[in-house]
Design an enzyme around this catalytic site. Structure first.
Site: not given
Length: 457
Positions: A30, A35, A156-157, A229, A274-275, A285, A352
Site C-alpha cells: 500500500d 496503513k 465479502l459483506r 460480480k 434482501f427483502l 458497492c 461512503r
C-alpha cells in the site's frame, strides 16, 4: 506459495490476512505509509469485526507484513490486485489505480518464474485483458507463458468479511490459462478443505454455523467472471428497490410490509434475503456497481432497464423518507433533526455514498438543523461530507436532546438498547421515523412517541 496483495482496503486487508492464516507467507502493498505501519504493528487499518485480532496473530507469527514497495512481487507466486475502482461522474469505472498497479507489477516480475496476477477488485468486463496488455508492454514478458491474469471477484459483506472469506458460498475463477487455474486451485485448497483453521478457533466463533456448508469452486472465462460480480450486486439492488416500493404501496393500502415480505420469502424461489425495508440501498458497492454495469450496458447497446429502474426507485425511496418527515413537522425550517446511523449498515465504519449523505443534505437544504451519531462511521462520514454543516455527537443521547424528530437510518443494536424513556424526556417533539422498522417491537407509541416506520400499519 508466496502471496502479495496490492491494496489494504476492505478487500485487500481481509484477503491478505486470510491467505496468511491459510498458511501462505503474505505481503500487503500500500502506498499509504500510515496503513503499512499499522499492519506491521499488528493493527488493522480498517474496522471490520474480528480482523484486528487476526492481523495481530499473523504479524506475530511472521506470516503477514506490509510494504510501500513492489520489490516483493519478484518472489511472489500470486499477486492480488485489490485497489480502489471508484466511479466517474458518468458512471463509468475509474481504472487508474488498477493501471498503476499493473504497471508496477510488470516492472517487478521475475522472468524466470510463472506468476499469477489476480484481479480481486470489482472491474468491468475486459479488465483482465487490459491488465495483461499493460504487464506485457512494461515487462516485455509473454502472457500465459511468464504470467497469467485471473479474474477472482470478491463477495465479502462488510461486517461479516471474516466469516465470508473463510466460509464462502462460491469461489469464481476466470481465466483461459490451465496453468493459472491450477495455481488458484492450490491456493484455495486449504480453504476448500477447511485446513489450517484450528488456530482461528478463538476468533471464528461462527465456525460451527458452517460445519455442514460446502464451498463451490466455479471456473469460467475471465469476462464471465468479471460480469458475475456486477450482475449479482445489481440483482440484489433490484430486489431491495422492489421491497421498498412494496413498502410504499403498503403505506397507501394499509397493509403490513413486514408480513408481506415474510410471506414472499417463504417461497424458496424468492427467498427471504434482501427483502428488508430501508430508506434505500447505499454504501461503497451497490451504488457504484449498479452505475457501472448500467453505463457498460448502455455503451454496448444492451441497456439493463431493470437496473436503471432500480436506481431511480432508490432515489425515490430516499425522497419518500424526507417527505414523511415533512408531513409530520410541516415545515423543516429551523427544526432540529437527530439522525442515528451514518454507515450503510451496522458492524462497519464504511460511510461512503450512504443514504445518510443524501437525506441529510436534503434536510439541510430544507432549513433543518441536523445532529448525528454513529458508533463507528462518524470519522469517515465527516471526511466524505465536509460540505455538510451538521453537529456530530459522541453519544446518541446527545443527538436527540431538543430534537423535533429522530430518524433512524442504520440499525445498530445500541439504538434499540437506548433508554427510550430518557429519549422521550429529552426530545422537543417526539416524532420517530424508523426507516428499518427496527424499533417496532419496542412499542414506542405506548411511551408517547409519534412512531412511524415504512409500510407499517
Amino acid at each position: 506459495m508466496k502471496v502479495v496483495c496490492v491494496g489494504s482496503g476492505y478487500v485487500g486487508s481481509v484477503t491478505g490476512t486470510a491467505f496468511a492464516i491459510l498458511g501462505f507467507p503474505t505481503i500487503i502493498i500500500d502506498m499509504d505509509g500510515r496503513k503499512v505501519k499499522e499492519i506491521n504493528e499488528g493493527i488493522s487499518p480498517i474496522y471490520e469485526p474480528g480482523l484486528a485480532s487476526c492481523i495481530e496473530q499473523m504479524v506475530n507469527a511472521s506470516r503477514l507484513s506490509a510494504t510501500q514497495t513492489y520489490d516483493c512481487v519478484y518472489q511472489a507466486d500470486v499477486v492480488f490486485i485489490a485497489v480502489g475502482t471508484p466511479s466517474k461522474p458518468d458512471g463509468a469505472v475509474e481504472l487508474k489505480y488498477v493501471r498503476s498497479a499493473a504497471k508496477s507489477i510488470g516492472e517487478h516480475l521475475n522472468p524466470s518464474h510463472f506468476t499469477v496476477i489476480v484481479n480481486k477488485s470489482t472491474v468491468p468486463v475486459g479488465t483482465s485483458d487490459l491488465v495483461a496488455s499493460i504487464i506485457e508492454e512494461v515487462s516485455g514478458l509473454e502472457n500465459n507463458r511468464h504470467f497469467a491474469v485471473v479474474s477472482n471477484p470478491e463477495f465479502l459483506r462488510e461486517g461479516y468479511a471474516i466469516e465470508d472469506v473463510f466460509f464462502p458460498e462460491r469461489i469464481i475463477i476466470g481465466s483461459g490459462s490451465p496453468k493459472a487455474k491450477k495455481v488458484m486451485q492450490s491456493l484455495y485448497k486449504p480453504l476448500l478443505e477447511r485446513t489450517n483453521y484450528a488456530e482461528l478457533a478463538e476468533h471464528l466463533t461462527f465456525a460451527s454455523n458452517h460445519a455442514a456448508t460446502k464451498t463451490v469452486l466455479f471456473e469460467t472465462d475471465a469476462k464471465s467472471a468479471e460480469l458475475i460480480k456486477y450482475v449479482s450486486n445489481a440483482f440484489l439492488s433490484v430486489k431491495i428497490s422492489y421491497i421498498n416500493e412494496v413498502a410504499r404501496l403498503c403505506d397507501s393500502l394499509g397493509a403490513n410490509v413486514n408480513d408481506v415480505s415474510f410471506g414472499m420469502g417463504l417461497d424458496t424461489r424468492i427467498g427471504n434475503k434482501f427483502l428488508q425495508v430501508s430508506s434505500g440501498w447505499s454504501g461503497s458497492c451497490f451504488p457504484k456497481d449498479t452505475a457501472e454495469i448500467l453505463s457498460e450496458s448502455q455503451k454496448y447497446g444492451s441497456e439493463l432497464t431493470l437496473v436503471k429502474a432500480a436506481i431511480d426507485s432508490n432515489i425515490s425511496m430516499h425522497d419518500y423518507c424526507i417527505q414523511k418527515i415533512q408531513r409530520s413537522l410541516t415545515s423543516l425550517n429551523s427544526k432540529n433533526i437527530a439522525v442515528l446511523g451514518l454507515t450503510f449498515k451496522p458492524n462497519t465504519d464504511d460511510a461512503r455514498h450512504t443514504q445518510a449523505s443524501y437525506i441529510i443534505g436534503k434536510l439541510l437544504q430544507l432549513g433543518a438543523n441536523v445532529s448525528v451519531h454513529d458508533p463507528k462511521g462518524m470519522s469517515m462520514f465527516q471526511q466524505m461530507n465536509k460540505g455538510l454543516q451538521i453537529r456530530y455527537c459522541e453519544r446518541p443521547i446527545d443527538a436527540v436532546a431538543g430534537a423535533d424528530a429522530l430518524v433512524l437510518l442504520t440499525h445498530w443494536d445500541e439504538y434499540r438498547l437506548m433508554n427510550w424513556e430518557t429519549v422521550y424526556k429529552l426530545m422537543k417533539n417526539r416524532y420517530v421515523l424508523d426507516t428499518r422498522n427496527f424499533l417496532k417491537k419496542l412499542n414506542l407509541s405506548e411511551l408517547g412517541f409519534a412512531y412511524e416506520g415504512l409500510g407499517l400499519h
